[in-house]
Design an enzyme around this catalytic site. Structure first.
Site, PDB file in Angstrom:
ATOM      1  CE  LYS A   1     -10.175  -0.207  -4.151  1.00  5.51           C
ATOM      2  NZ  LYS A   1      -9.948  -0.435  -2.604  1.00  5.51           N
ATOM      3  CG  ASN A   2      -6.970   1.450  -2.387  1.00  6.16           C
ATOM      4  OD1 ASN A   2      -7.986   1.612  -2.225  1.00  6.16           O
ATOM      5  ND2 ASN A   2      -5.954   0.500  -2.378  1.00  6.16           N
TER       6      ASN A   2
ATOM      7  NE  ARG B   1     -10.570  -2.174   6.191  1.00  6.54           N
ATOM      8  CZ  ARG B   1     -10.946  -2.455   7.286  1.00  6.54           C
ATOM      9  NH1 ARG B   1     -12.128  -3.273   7.284  1.00  6.54           N
ATOM     10  NH2 ARG B   1     -10.460  -2.449   8.507  1.00  6.54           N
TER      11      ARG B   1
ATOM     12  CB  CYS C   1     -11.741  -7.149  -0.148  1.00  6.53           C
ATOM     13  SG  CYS C   1     -12.433  -6.351  -1.598  1.00  6.53           S
TER      14      CYS C   1
ATOM     15  NE  ARG D   1      -9.350  -5.086   4.973  1.00 10.25           N
ATOM     16  CZ  ARG D   1      -9.404  -4.270   3.862  1.00 10.25           C
ATOM     17  NH1 ARG D   1     -10.605  -4.952   3.031  1.00 10.25           N
ATOM     18  NH2 ARG D   1      -8.927  -3.458   3.349  1.00 10.25           N
TER      19      ARG D   1
ATOM     20  CG  ASP E   1      -4.057  -3.910  -3.256  1.00 11.01           C
ATOM     21  OD1 ASP E   1      -5.139  -4.680  -2.839  1.00 11.01           O
ATOM     22  OD2 ASP E   1      -3.503  -3.372  -2.602  1.00 11.01           O
TER      23      ASP E   1
ATOM     24  CB  VAL F   1      -0.152  -7.102   3.350  1.00 12.24           C
ATOM     25  CG1 VAL F   1      -1.098  -5.895   3.704  1.00 12.24           C
ATOM     26  CG2 VAL F   1       1.212  -6.808   2.641  1.00 12.24           C
TER      27      VAL F   1
ATOM     28  NE  ARG G   1     -15.407  -2.252  -2.479  1.00  9.27           N
ATOM     29  CZ  ARG G   1     -14.497  -2.990  -1.971  1.00  9.27           C
ATOM     30  NH1 ARG G   1     -14.394  -4.164  -1.905  1.00  9.27           N
ATOM     31  NH2 ARG G   1     -13.262  -2.163  -1.516  1.00  9.27           N
TER      32      ARG G   1
HETATM   33  N1  EPU Z   1      -4.264  -3.918  10.559  1.00  7.76           N
HETATM   34  C1  EPU Z   1      -4.626  -4.200  12.129  1.00  7.76           C
HETATM   35  N2  EPU Z   1      -5.358  -3.288  12.656  1.00  7.76           N
HETATM   36  C2  EPU Z   1      -5.550  -2.000  12.147  1.00  7.76           C
HETATM   37  C3  EPU Z   1      -5.247  -1.836  10.708  1.00  7.76           C
HETATM   38  C4  EPU Z   1      -4.644  -2.654  10.011  1.00  7.76           C
HETATM   39  O1  EPU Z   1      -4.012  -4.947  12.352  1.00  7.76           O
HETATM   40  O2  EPU Z   1      -5.933  -1.260  12.906  1.00  7.76           O
HETATM   41  C5  EPU Z   1      -3.625  -4.980   9.698  1.00  7.76           C
HETATM   42  C6  EPU Z   1      -4.488  -5.424   8.456  1.00  7.76           C
HETATM   43  O3  EPU Z   1      -5.411  -6.506   9.186  1.00  7.76           O
HETATM   44  C7  EPU Z   1      -3.486  -5.828   7.616  1.00  7.76           C
HETATM   45  C8  EPU Z   1      -2.633  -4.944   7.634  1.00  7.76           C
HETATM   46  O4  EPU Z   1      -2.491  -4.243   8.966  1.00  7.76           O
HETATM   47  O5  EPU Z   1      -3.131  -7.293   7.871  1.00  7.76           O
HETATM   48  C9  EPU Z   1      -2.382  -3.863   6.686  1.00  7.76           C
HETATM   49  O6  EPU Z   1      -3.769  -2.974   6.559  1.00  7.76           O
HETATM   50  P1  EPU Z   1      -3.710  -1.768   6.131  1.00  7.76           P
HETATM   51  O7  EPU Z   1      -4.315  -0.844   7.274  1.00  7.76           O
HETATM   52  O8  EPU Z   1      -2.368  -1.252   5.518  1.00  7.76           O
HETATM   53  O9  EPU Z   1      -4.691  -1.755   5.032  1.00  7.76           O
HETATM   54  P2  EPU Z   1      -6.071  -0.931   4.812  1.00  7.76           P
HETATM   55  O10 EPU Z   1      -5.733   0.612   4.691  1.00  7.76           O
HETATM   56  O11 EPU Z   1      -7.023  -1.554   5.316  1.00  7.76           O
HETATM   57  C10 EPU Z   1      -5.455  -0.497   2.234  1.00  7.76           C
HETATM   58  C11 EPU Z   1      -6.070  -0.488   0.742  1.00  7.76           C
HETATM   59  C12 EPU Z   1      -5.974  -2.141   0.508  1.00  7.76           C
HETATM   60  C13 EPU Z   1      -4.465  -2.669   0.436  1.00  7.76           C
HETATM   61  C14 EPU Z   1      -3.738  -2.044   1.775  1.00  7.76           C
HETATM   62  C15 EPU Z   1      -2.223  -2.516   1.626  1.00  7.76           C
HETATM   63  C16 EPU Z   1      -7.596   0.909   1.050  1.00  7.76           C
HETATM   64  C17 EPU Z   1      -9.230   1.478   0.956  1.00  7.76           C
HETATM   65  N3  EPU Z   1      -7.465  -0.175   0.859  1.00  7.76           N
HETATM   66  O12 EPU Z   1      -6.051  -1.345   3.295  1.00  7.76           O
HETATM   67  O13 EPU Z   1      -6.611  -2.148  -0.807  1.00  7.76           O
HETATM   68  O14 EPU Z   1      -4.445  -3.744   0.095  1.00  7.76           O
HETATM   69  O15 EPU Z   1      -4.119  -0.845   2.164  1.00  7.76           O
HETATM   70  O16 EPU Z   1      -1.670  -1.684   0.498  1.00  7.76           O
HETATM   71  O17 EPU Z   1      -6.914   2.018   0.648  1.00  7.76           O
HETATM   72  C18 EPU Z   1      -7.877  -3.058  -2.607  1.00  7.76           C
HETATM   73  O18 EPU Z   1      -7.758  -2.117  -3.017  1.00  7.76           O
HETATM   74  O19 EPU Z   1      -8.365  -4.197  -2.961  1.00  7.76           O
HETATM   75  C19 EPU Z   1      -7.418  -3.284  -1.083  1.00  7.76           C
HETATM   76  C20 EPU Z   1      -7.857  -4.061  -0.262  1.00  7.76           C
END
Ligand code: EPU
Length: 456
Positions: free
Chosen positions: A40-41, A114, A138, A143, A328, A350, A436
């Site tokens: 998915k990611n 997202r 989620c 976030r 995850d 995280v 999802r």
């Molecule tokens: N963060 C910030 N500011 C930003 C972006 C991120 O503070 O502008 C913080 C977040 O709040 C969090 C941390 O940085 O505390 C890490 O967030 P990251 O940006 O790495 O996560 P993401 O890209 O939003 C993806 C996956 C998540 C997975 C995380 C970590 C997707 C769509 N989602 O999220 O997957 O947990 O990376 O590996 O790729 C899931 O599949 O259930 C899921 C939540």
């Protein structure tokens, strides 16, 4: 071949929509073989990457999950023609006629995912402007998208926050930049990649995320003609190019789904062969799984996960960015840890609020205490804040049936497997969220011999 919209309608009918309930009769081990397809990611980002190409792209092994449908809908609004082969999961994306979409139509997708934030770079390159609706995903923490906006500003985007979403312009194009992320964010790293590949000049990204899904996105972008090097110490360098072609790519398997089924095997004392799973991307998970008392056998076409008999053992885990233990993976594993003999600790570093799902486990009889302190070996960003981000799990505890509601994707899967391991009957509501990220999870549960009834 059929259009994705038709597929979505069919899948909606069979997979279940938000609000669906499942009644489980627990106590049966899950046994059998299931297949996992593309992550998915990764696939959702690879679909966005297709916007950058001047020719059509082919993405293989795309799962039928609702996040893919949301991204398809947004791409179609921007003129991308999408066709999907339901049997193989081949997705053909033709970006020859990319066009502006109406704000109101884009807004119909507000709150659903997202991924829209990652449309910014490609749309700015293709159209000189982009509009992004309010994001979903989620609820596992605040976030924010501050890193993303800062990255885009660095490339020269002009950003306006509106009440309905965010509008951006880049009338003079985007230029490569030096960027250092405050935290190795997966999404912000992808934002840099998808923007830098077509920006003028060079980009240097420091403190980048290096998850396998990001490496696979880099593979795809390289196939399209991008020049990207990944150096030591989380540094990624990109030389912008004038044009990118389409790509043909088999998506990396979904290691989060594979780890979820592994935990399902452990907690139900079962035996599940996860076709498509590979060792390399799951190394850290496999170590912890083994330490907790689980067993696995690695084959060329997948991994067999099973409970070898005997007692499960407690473990101490800190979630982290790659190559650490993924955030995850913790939720389904926590269910198995309720059956371990002793005290386990999970320190979530995280996301600040990723233990909401444990309330339901406690209601089912688990002994889980949440703490604001960092209970692992290291302090994390949440240590000085008021977040319940460490869990102490004492076991073994008998789980009994309960009526529970799915809070989020991974927490939801953990509820399903808790209900399957519990004595008696459980009703799990709001299971639509699970589609999802878990393709055909209801059919897979059937294949594995779970005893349940889906209610409307
Ligand atoms: N963060 C910030 N500011 C930003 C972006 C991120 O503070 O502008 C913080 C977040 O709040 C969090 C941390 O940085 O505390 C890490 O967030 P990251 O940006 O790495 O996560 P993401 O890209 O939003 C993806 C996956 C998540 C997975 C995380 C970590 C997707 C769509 N989602 O999220 O997957 O947990 O990376 O590996 O790729 C899931 O599949 O259930 C899921 C939540």
């Amino acid at each position: 071949m059929s259009t994705l919209t038709q597929d979505a309608a069919r899948a909606g009918a069979s997979v279940g929509l938000d609000g669906d309930r499942i009644t489980f009769r627990g106590g049966r081990p899950l046994k059998g073989r299931i297949e996992v397809r593309g992550a998915k990611n990764l696939v959702t980002k690879a679909m966005v990457a297709a916007l950058l190409g001047e020719e059509p792209s082919l993405l293989r092994q795309v799962p039928d999950i609702s996040d893919v449908r949301v991204v398809s809908g947004l791409l179609e609004l921007h003129g991308v023609k999408i066709e999907r082969d339901t049997e193989t999961g081949d997705l053909h994306l033709d970006p020859s006629n990319v066009e502006r979409a109406h704000m109101a139509e884009i807004n119909a997708h507000a709150g659903s995912s997202r991924i829209p934030i990652l449309f910014c770079g490609p749309l700015l390159h293709r159209l000189g402007e982009a509009f992004i609706p309010d994001l979903g995903g989620c609820r596992i923490g605040d976030r924010p998208i501050d890193f993303h906006l800062e990255v885009l500003r660095n490339f020269g985007a002009d950003i306006q926050k509106l009440s309905e979403g965010i509008r951006m312009h880049a009338p003079n194009g985007l230029t490569g930049a030096k960027v250092e992320l405050p935290y190795p964010s997966v999404g912000a790293t992808e934002q840099v990649l998808l923007t830098a590949v077509r920006a003028k000049g060079r980009t240097e990204l420091r403190n980048a995320a290096i998850e396998p899904e990001i490496m696979d996105l880099i593979n795809i972008l390289q196939k399209m003609g991008a020049i990207i090097s990944v150096d030591a110490d989380r540094v990624i360098r990109i030389e912008g190019v004038d044009r990118l072609t389409g790509y043909s790519h088999r998506a990396l398997f979904d290691r989060n789904e594979a780890a979820s089924w592994a935990s399902a095997a452990l907690v139900t004392k079962g035996d599940i062969f996860v076709g498509g799973a590979r060792q390399g991307e799951m190394l850290t998970f496999l170590n912890v799984f083994r330490k907790a008392g689980g067993a696995f056998e690695i084959e060329d076409d997948g991994i067999r996960f099973f409970h070898p008999g005997g007692e499960l053992k407690p473990v101490v885990i800190e979630t982290d960015v790659h190559p650490g233990f993924m955030t995850d993976w913790q939720q389904p594993l926590v269910v198995a840890l309720t059956q371990a003999h002793g005290t386990s600790i999970v320190h979530e570093t995280v996301y600040e609020q990723r233990f909401g799902f444990t309330d339901a486990l406690v209601e089912m009889g688990a002994d889980i205490e949440l703490h604001r302190e960092c209970l692992g070996g290291q302090y994390c960003r949440f240590g000085q804040q008021n977040f319940l981000h460490s869990a102490i799990i004492s076991g073994p505890t008998k789980l009994h049936g309960a009526n529970i509601e799915v809070p989020d994707l991974r927490g939801g899967f953990s509820h399903l497997i808790a209900a399957l391991a519990a004595e008696g009957t459980s009703t799990v509501s709001n299971v639509g969220i699970i589609s999802r990220g878990y393709e055909n999870f209801i059919q897979k549960l059937e294949q594995l011999g779970a005893d349940f009834t889906v209610e409307g």
